[in-house]
Each structure stands twice: as C-alpha cells, then as structure tokens.
Design a protein around this motif. Structure first.
Motif, PDB file in Angstrom:
ATOM      1  N   VAL A  38       0.855  -1.188   0.000  1.00 58.12           N
ATOM      2  CA  VAL A  38       0.000   0.000   0.000  1.00 58.12           C
ATOM      3  C   VAL A  38       0.894   1.241   0.000  1.00 58.12           C
ATOM      4  N   GLY A  39       0.595   2.197  -0.889  1.00 54.41           N
ATOM      5  CA  GLY A  39       1.403   3.406  -1.023  1.00 54.41           C
ATOM      6  C   GLY A  39       2.493   3.286  -2.073  1.00 54.41           C
ATOM      7  N   VAL A  40       2.593   2.111  -2.687  1.00 58.41           N
ATOM      8  CA  VAL A  40       3.609   1.848  -3.702  1.00 58.41           C
ATOM      9  C   VAL A  40       2.903   1.458  -5.003  1.00 58.41           C
ATOM     10  N   ASP A  41       3.383   1.991  -6.112  1.00 58.08           N
ATOM     11  CA  ASP A  41       2.823   1.671  -7.421  1.00 58.08           C
ATOM     12  C   ASP A  41       3.829   0.876  -8.241  1.00 58.08           C
ATOM     13  N   SER A  42       3.306   0.161  -9.226  1.00 58.47           N
ATOM     14  CA  SER A  42       4.142  -0.526 -10.214  1.00 58.47           C
ATOM     15  C   SER A  42       3.652  -0.079 -11.586  1.00 58.47           C
ATOM     16  N   PRO A  43       4.257   0.982 -12.138  1.00 60.89           N
ATOM     17  CA  PRO A  43       3.786   1.535 -13.410  1.00 60.89           C
ATOM     18  C   PRO A  43       3.791   0.494 -14.530  1.00 60.89           C
ATOM     19  N   ARG A  44       2.694   0.452 -15.277  1.00 63.24           N
ATOM     20  CA  ARG A  44       2.531  -0.537 -16.353  1.00 63.24           C
ATOM     21  C   ARG A  44       3.673  -0.467 -17.369  1.00 63.24           C
ATOM     22  N   ASP A  45       4.145   0.730 -17.679  1.00 63.09           N
ATOM     23  CA  ASP A  45       5.200   0.866 -18.688  1.00 63.09           C
ATOM     24  C   ASP A  45       6.567   0.385 -18.199  1.00 63.09           C
ATOM     25  N   THR A  62       7.405   2.055  -7.349  1.00 62.65           N
ATOM     26  CA  THR A  62       7.703   3.473  -7.135  1.00 62.65           C
ATOM     27  C   THR A  62       6.821   4.028  -6.023  1.00 62.65           C
ATOM     28  N   TRP A  63       7.356   5.024  -5.313  1.00 61.95           N
ATOM     29  CA  TRP A  63       6.608   5.686  -4.246  1.00 61.95           C
ATOM     30  C   TRP A  63       7.162   7.078  -4.052  1.00 61.95           C
ATOM     31  N   ASP A  64       6.371   7.905  -3.395  1.00 57.06           N
ATOM     32  CA  ASP A  64       6.772   9.274  -3.106  1.00 57.06           C
ATOM     33  C   ASP A  64       7.318   9.339  -1.680  1.00 57.06           C
ATOM     34  N   GLU A  65       8.478   9.939  -1.542  1.00 55.46           N
ATOM     35  CA  GLU A  65       9.091  10.105  -0.218  1.00 55.46           C
ATOM     36  C   GLU A  65       9.496  11.565  -0.086  1.00 55.46           C
ATOM     37  N   GLY A  66       8.653  12.342   0.597  1.00 56.78           N
ATOM     38  CA  GLY A  66       8.942  13.763   0.801  1.00 56.78           C
ATOM     39  C   GLY A  66       8.999  14.549  -0.496  1.00 56.78           C
ATOM     40  N   VAL A  68       9.851  13.380  -3.382  1.00 57.57           N
ATOM     41  CA  VAL A  68      10.823  12.793  -4.298  1.00 57.57           C
ATOM     42  C   VAL A  68      10.360  11.384  -4.654  1.00 57.57           C
ATOM     43  N   THR A  69      10.341  11.063  -5.948  1.00 58.01           N
ATOM     44  CA  THR A  69       9.949   9.719  -6.379  1.00 58.01           C
ATOM     45  C   THR A  69      11.110   8.757  -6.161  1.00 58.01           C
ATOM     46  N   LYS A  70      10.835   7.716  -5.396  1.00 58.87           N
ATOM     47  CA  LYS A  70      11.827   6.657  -5.144  1.00 58.87           C
ATOM     48  C   LYS A  70      11.383   5.420  -5.912  1.00 58.87           C
ATOM     49  N   GLU A  71      12.333   4.533  -6.192  1.00 58.64           N
ATOM     50  CA  GLU A  71      11.946   3.306  -6.868  1.00 58.64           C
ATOM     51  C   GLU A  71      12.795   2.128  -6.429  1.00 58.64           C
ATOM     52  N   SER A  72      12.191   0.969  -6.533  1.00 59.19           N
ATOM     53  CA  SER A  72      12.873  -0.285  -6.235  1.00 59.19           C
ATOM     54  C   SER A  72      12.618  -1.233  -7.407  1.00 59.19           C
ATOM     55  N   PRO A  73      13.606  -1.396  -8.291  1.00 55.94           N
ATOM     56  CA  PRO A  73      13.409  -2.279  -9.440  1.00 55.94           C
ATOM     57  C   PRO A  73      13.545  -3.747  -9.058  1.00 55.94           C
ATOM     58  N   ILE A  74      12.777  -4.569  -9.731  1.00 55.20           N
ATOM     59  CA  ILE A  74      12.894  -6.020  -9.608  1.00 55.20           C
ATOM     60  C   ILE A  74      13.219  -6.533 -11.004  1.00 55.20           C
TER      61      ILE A  74
END
Length: 152
Positions: A38-45, A62-66, A68-74
């Motif tokens: 919850v609070g994290v997205d996985s953009p379709r593209d 991806t998620w917003d932190e203050g 700033v967009t943060k991301e964690s790739p898999i």
C-alpha cells in the motif's frame, strides 16, 4: 535453499480460481493494478513479463518520499514455469550494505475448487528484518490483489 538462511515462507488463500490468481502474477496489466505494498505503485510501462523458463519478470515499484519519487526495481529471470501451478524466478538484490544477493521467489498455486491457496517461498535474505519487511509488503499487496480479483 539452505535452512540456516533467512527465508520467507507464507501461505495466502484467495477467493478466486487458480488460473486467475496465476494470471495476476504473469499479466503486466494485472501486475500494474496490484503489485507493491500500500502506497507503492508498479507503473505498467515498467513491467515486462516473458512467461517462459529463461524469460524476464521485471518491474519497478515506485513511491513518493517527501516529494521525491523513489523506486525499487525487480529484475528477475523465470527459472521454472508450469501454469497455472508454479512460477519460480531468481533476482539479484542489493540491500543497503552493497552486498549483492541472489533471491529466489517460488510461487505455488494450489487449486481449492474455485479458490486458490498461494504458497510463497522467497530468499535467502540477509536478515530476519528483511524477511519480515517482505512479509508485510506481500500482505498489503495481497489486500490490493483481493480487490482486483473480485472485479474479474
């Protein structure tokens, strides 16, 4: 997997047919709708799934932190594929300490006659803290998935 390592093992039942739950993990449109806590997205593209042994299973959470967009790739490779019963993928992960880990994600889909029991085994992680954070992430992701499955 070596039993003295930090391994996540969890089971979750879904009120949906096995084929549909399996599709939720292999169809990019489905993954974009629910994958990530919850609070994290996985953009379709940013999602690529090549459903075969040796194929890619990639996405970016991806998620917003203050502001700033943060991301964690898999970036994983499918190592076993037997629809709609089994999906296994291996990914490289680099926790904050810079040590690269090779993580296996094993998803077993059990048919319960119109419902599905998902067995997840994932790891090895470098600490029990990572196991619990991952368990919590899957848990809230599955809450999102429950909402998607009832719409199907």
């Amino acid at each position: 997997m070596n039993t003295d390592q930090h391994i996540l093992s969890m089971t979750r039942d879904f009120d949906a047919p096995r084929e549909l739950v399996f599709k939720a993990f292999t169809d990019p449109d489905h993954l974009a709708a629910w994958f990530g806590p919850v609070g994290v997205d996985s953009p379709r593209d940013r999602i690529v799934v090549d459903p075969r042994v040796g194929g890619a299973w990639q996405l970016a959470m991806t998620w917003d932190e203050g502001g700033v967009t943060k991301e964690s790739p898999i970036d994983a490779v499918i190592t076993a594929y037997d629809p709609p019963a089994l999906l296994v993928a291996t990914q490289k992960a680099e926790p904050d300490d810079g040590v690269i880990l090779l993580l296996e994600m094993r998803l077993e889909f059990e048919d319960l006659g119109g419902r599905t029991r998902l067995h997840i085994t994932q790891g090895p992680f470098d600490s029990e803290e990572w196991v619990e954070m991952t368990r919590e992430g899957w848990g809230t992701s599955f809450t999102k998935l429950d909402g998607i499955l009832v719409q199907e």
